[in-house]
Structures are given as C-alpha cells and as structure tokens.
Design a protein around this motif. Sequence first.
Motif, PDB file in Angstrom:
ATOM      1  N   LEU A 283       0.843  -1.187   0.000  1.00 14.52           N
ATOM      2  CA  LEU A 283       0.000   0.000   0.000  1.00 14.52           C
ATOM      3  C   LEU A 283       0.879   1.237   0.000  1.00 14.52           C
ATOM      4  O   LEU A 283       1.903   1.278   0.677  1.00 14.52           O
ATOM      5  N   ALA A 284       0.489   2.235  -0.768  1.00 16.09           N
ATOM      6  CA  ALA A 284       1.298   3.452  -0.820  1.00 16.09           C
ATOM      7  C   ALA A 284       0.413   4.662  -1.063  1.00 16.09           C
ATOM      8  O   ALA A 284      -0.630   4.574  -1.697  1.00 16.09           O
ATOM      9  N   VAL A 285       0.856   5.796  -0.542  1.00 14.87           N
ATOM     10  CA  VAL A 285       0.185   7.072  -0.746  1.00 14.87           C
ATOM     11  C   VAL A 285       1.130   7.969  -1.538  1.00 14.87           C
ATOM     12  O   VAL A 285       2.302   8.095  -1.202  1.00 14.87           O
ATOM     13  N   TYR A 286       0.610   8.569  -2.615  1.00 16.92           N
ATOM     14  CA  TYR A 286       1.364   9.495  -3.451  1.00 16.92           C
ATOM     15  C   TYR A 286       0.594  10.806  -3.511  1.00 16.92           C
ATOM     16  O   TYR A 286      -0.622  10.827  -3.339  1.00 16.92           O
ATOM     17  N   TYR A 287       1.302  11.897  -3.818  1.00 18.77           N
ATOM     18  CA  TYR A 287       0.618  13.186  -3.920  1.00 18.77           C
ATOM     19  C   TYR A 287       1.282  14.060  -4.982  1.00 18.77           C
ATOM     20  O   TYR A 287       2.431  13.876  -5.338  1.00 18.77           O
ATOM     21  N   VAL A 288       0.495  15.020  -5.475  1.00 16.95           N
ATOM     22  CA  VAL A 288       0.953  16.063  -6.392  1.00 16.95           C
ATOM     23  C   VAL A 288       0.417  17.375  -5.845  1.00 16.95           C
ATOM     24  O   VAL A 288      -0.782  17.474  -5.542  1.00 16.95           O
ATOM     25  N   ASP A 289       1.271  18.374  -5.705  1.00 14.79           N
ATOM     26  CA  ASP A 289       0.829  19.698  -5.290  1.00 14.79           C
ATOM     27  C   ASP A 289       0.022  20.303  -6.428  1.00 14.79           C
ATOM     28  O   ASP A 289       0.528  20.482  -7.533  1.00 14.79           O
TER      29      ASP A 289
ATOM     30  N   GLY B 222      -2.274  25.808   2.282  1.00 16.93           N
ATOM     31  CA  GLY B 222      -3.693  25.595   1.985  1.00 16.93           C
ATOM     32  C   GLY B 222      -3.943  25.127   0.568  1.00 16.93           C
ATOM     33  O   GLY B 222      -5.042  25.305   0.044  1.00 16.93           O
ATOM     34  N   ASN B 223      -2.919  24.530  -0.057  1.00 19.88           N
ATOM     35  CA  ASN B 223      -3.058  24.069  -1.435  1.00 19.88           C
ATOM     36  C   ASN B 223      -3.815  22.748  -1.525  1.00 19.88           C
ATOM     37  O   ASN B 223      -3.649  21.863  -0.683  1.00 19.88           O
ATOM     38  N   TYR B 224      -4.632  22.637  -2.567  1.00 18.33           N
ATOM     39  CA  TYR B 224      -5.242  21.357  -2.895  1.00 18.33           C
ATOM     40  C   TYR B 224      -4.148  20.450  -3.440  1.00 18.33           C
ATOM     41  O   TYR B 224      -3.223  20.914  -4.108  1.00 18.33           O
TER      42      TYR B 224
ATOM     43  N   GLN C  51      -8.819  14.724  -5.452  1.00 16.86           N
ATOM     44  CA  GLN C  51      -8.179  15.922  -4.900  1.00 16.86           C
ATOM     45  C   GLN C  51      -8.591  16.090  -3.450  1.00 16.86           C
ATOM     46  O   GLN C  51      -9.687  15.696  -3.045  1.00 16.86           O
ATOM     47  N   ALA C  52      -7.678  16.644  -2.674  1.00 17.78           N
ATOM     48  CA  ALA C  52      -7.912  16.745  -1.243  1.00 17.78           C
ATOM     49  C   ALA C  52      -7.215  17.970  -0.678  1.00 17.78           C
ATOM     50  O   ALA C  52      -6.341  18.563  -1.307  1.00 17.78           O
ATOM     51  N   LEU C  53      -7.625  18.330   0.514  1.00 15.72           N
ATOM     52  CA  LEU C  53      -6.940  19.342   1.311  1.00 15.72           C
ATOM     53  C   LEU C  53      -6.342  18.647   2.523  1.00 15.72           C
ATOM     54  O   LEU C  53      -6.925  17.702   3.053  1.00 15.72           O
TER      55      LEU C  53
ATOM     56  N   THR D 205       4.187  14.383 -11.954  1.00 11.63           N
ATOM     57  CA  THR D 205       4.839  13.258 -11.298  1.00 11.63           C
ATOM     58  C   THR D 205       4.348  13.163  -9.864  1.00 11.63           C
ATOM     59  O   THR D 205       4.454  14.120  -9.096  1.00 11.63           O
ATOM     60  N   PHE D 206       3.784  12.024  -9.519  1.00  8.10           N
ATOM     61  CA  PHE D 206       3.333  11.800  -8.153  1.00  8.10           C
ATOM     62  C   PHE D 206       4.539  11.543  -7.261  1.00  8.10           C
ATOM     63  O   PHE D 206       5.466  10.835  -7.633  1.00  8.10           O
TER      64      PHE D 206
END
Length: 188
Positions: free
Chosen positions: A9-15, A133-135, A155-157, A67-68
């Motif tokens: 399991l992994a969590v990735y994000y993009v600003d 406060g960026n999504y 998308q999330a905060l 790129t995540f």
Amino acid sequence: MALINANALAVYYVDGGSTSPLDIQVLTAIGDSSQSDTSGAVNLFVKANDDFLAAGTSDGSTITSSTFVLAAAATSSTLDFSNSLEEVVSRDGQGASTKNIISSAQDWSVSADGLLQDTSDTGVALTDLARAGNYVVIKFTTKNDDTGSVEYVGQALLESASLTGGVDEIATYSVTLSGHGKLYKSIV
C-alpha cells in the motif's frame, strides 16, 4: 486467492498549486481532442465512467502528466470511504409505512504515518502544503505485480499534519487529507 501485503500500500501526492479546487476534465482517452488548455494549472483528467486518466497540465492538444511523489518512509496508510445514507419513511396509503434508504453524499479521506528523513522529507513537504492551503491530488495504490495495481485518485486538502519527536526516539509525521469531490479509480 492471493492476499495483498500491507507493504504494497502506498500514498502518493501532487501539489495542485492552488488554494481553489482543481478543474476536472472529462475525456474519452488521454489523446482526446476535447481537452482544453489548462494554462499551466494542474487538472484532473477522467473518463465519464469515473476512471482516472491523469493529473497534469494541458496545452489543448497534449497532456503533460504530473509526477506523483511517494509519501516516503510511511509506516501505515489508510483510505477511508463512506456513503452518507438518509432514511425516509413513507406511507403506503393503507395505514402502513415503508422505510426507504438513499445515498446522499460520499465522503473519503486518506491518512499516513511515517518516519521523518533528513533530506527530501515527506512530513515537512506535506506540512508546508498544509500551511499554504493548497489542494493536492492524492493517489492511494495497492501494488500487486501479478494482477496489476488498483489506484484510487482524487483531490484533497490537508486537514492535519503533525511532526513528532521525543528524546532518543525517531521523529515521525502524521497527515490526514480530506477528499474534495469524487474519488476516481484506475487499474494499471
């Protein structure tokens, strides 16, 4: 039946680079000519059936995927999804009643806990995104090399970010991201 190892399991994000919700573009495929120019802003590109295609920018003809970034050194990660149900009781006209249940809203969130690192630290980066406060575009993936990976993207905060450390302990981070809008799915 094969079980999925929790280490997969992994969590990735993009600003997303914006304090406003990101735009969603519905396309039939990545090369769909109906995409619009995003003027350098990150958008989510999805199919009408809610399948995730990409997160990135578009010049109107080409999508440049973002790129995540892996939520590095994560020791645990969680995807929570729920449907809010409303119960309505109605009369049947003959003195009896019937209970009806309908889905009114969907709610989702992602959380991760991990270890702080001395360089390129996820905990510090996510804390900075929370401060701004960026999504963000968040991707929760279940890696399985035999059958492919299932990815949930939306998308999330950042609802909360915590950096913790004690004497003679390894410093840790904890983040919770609250989903905004739909949670999309992709099988890769």
